[in-house]
Write a protein that holds these residues in place. Sequence first.
Motif, mmCIF file in Angstrom:
data_model
loop_
_atom_site.group_PDB
_atom_site.id
_atom_site.type_symbol
_atom_site.label_atom_id
_atom_site.label_comp_id
_atom_site.label_asym_id
_atom_site.label_seq_id
_atom_site.Cartn_x
_atom_site.Cartn_y
_atom_site.Cartn_z
ATOM 1 N N UNK A 91 0.765 -1.328 0.161
ATOM 2 C CA UNK A 91 0.011 0.037 0.032
ATOM 3 C C UNK A 91 0.857 1.247 -0.065
ATOM 4 N N UNK A 92 0.350 2.283 -0.686
ATOM 5 C CA UNK A 92 1.340 3.322 -0.779
ATOM 6 C C UNK A 92 0.313 4.746 -0.726
ATOM 7 N N UNK A 93 0.920 5.481 0.492
ATOM 8 C CA UNK A 93 0.116 6.774 0.446
ATOM 9 C C UNK A 93 0.700 7.947 -0.506
ATOM 10 N N UNK A 94 -0.251 8.323 -1.353
ATOM 11 C CA UNK A 94 -0.021 9.314 -2.144
ATOM 12 C C UNK A 94 -0.586 10.598 -1.944
ATOM 13 N N UNK A 95 -0.016 11.726 -2.207
ATOM 14 C CA UNK A 95 -0.555 13.194 -2.185
ATOM 15 C C UNK A 95 -0.347 13.569 -3.563
ATOM 16 N N UNK A 96 -1.540 13.792 -4.273
ATOM 17 C CA UNK A 96 -1.706 13.888 -5.659
ATOM 18 C C UNK A 96 -2.380 15.550 -5.974
ATOM 19 N N UNK A 97 -1.723 16.067 -6.825
ATOM 20 C CA UNK A 97 -2.095 17.553 -7.301
ATOM 21 C C UNK A 97 -3.679 17.356 -7.651
ATOM 22 N N UNK A 98 -4.421 18.393 -7.290
ATOM 23 C CA UNK A 98 -5.929 18.220 -7.599
ATOM 24 C C UNK A 98 -6.192 17.803 -9.023
ATOM 25 N N UNK A 99 -5.428 18.597 -9.869
ATOM 26 C CA UNK A 99 -5.655 18.485 -11.326
ATOM 27 C C UNK A 99 -5.471 17.190 -12.002
ATOM 28 N N UNK A 100 -4.585 16.317 -11.012
ATOM 29 C CA UNK A 100 -4.331 15.027 -11.425
ATOM 30 C C UNK A 100 -5.016 13.967 -10.930
ATOM 31 N N UNK A 101 -5.734 14.131 -10.162
ATOM 32 C CA UNK A 101 -6.725 13.317 -9.362
ATOM 33 C C UNK A 101 -7.494 12.488 -10.364
ATOM 34 N N UNK A 102 -8.298 12.749 -11.307
ATOM 35 C CA UNK A 102 -8.958 11.961 -12.004
ATOM 36 C C UNK A 102 -8.056 11.000 -13.078
ATOM 37 N N UNK A 103 -7.312 11.313 -13.580
ATOM 38 C CA UNK A 103 -6.113 10.601 -14.321
ATOM 39 C C UNK A 103 -5.434 9.531 -13.460
#
Length: 256
Positions: free
Chosen positions: A30-42
């Motif tokens: 399992x990996x905890x990921x912080x993603x920029x909001x613009x890339x959440x969908x992709x």
Amino acid sequence: MMKRAVFLRQGLAAILGGLVGFAGVAHAGEVQVAVAANFAGPLARIAESFTAATGHKLVVSAGATGKFYTQIQAGAPFEVLIAADDETPKKLVAEGLAVAGSNFTYAIGKLVLWSAKPDFVDAEGRVLAGKAYEHLAIANPKLAPYGAAGVEVLKARGLYDAVAPRLVTAESIAQAYQFVSTGNAELGFVALSQVAVPGKPAQGSYWLVPSALYGRIRQDAVLLKTGEKNAAAAALLDYLKSAPAQAVVEAYGYGH
């Protein structure tokens, strides 16, 4: 005796098969990921194929890159940062909070001026200079690279001072999109990936802002120190570079 031997061999094979299967599950991480909001969908699309290919699962938090930077400095347990810029990953490496050499560009972002109303935004973005709108949503330029890019566009067009009273500042580009989609703002600067979703008709109307009007939005990912020993975190970064992942990036309108 022969039947008993066959039965024992079959039973042993079943046990060994079960152990192999269990080992495969045990190795899945399992990996905890912080993603920029613009890339959440992709990323949601990429996560499906990543999990299918590796067994690893993502625990995702989406938001503004600047806010994640502050949280990581404060000890947030994220293991991978998928940022909306390239400066934040570089700073984290320089500060010893990310693994040197692990940062790379996974996408080039594209900015759009969007309205939920059909035919409201023209092909040249002239609507910005008019009086047909009362509110223009923009992500906080101090936290979100797309918000900073929106400010650059207004200044490049010589409109910033005139438009400033109509700006509605959102915490992230996701919130800027929400302001426009709910009608709280007639216009907003958002990412192309938010309005040009593969397999879905485009909502409203938008102007794809010429790249000459704002700085290149180079989006980088980086392995954080907290994930240095997590094989799932390393596997995710490798997968982001793969052909299947990059096909999703391209489908959402990003550049390489």
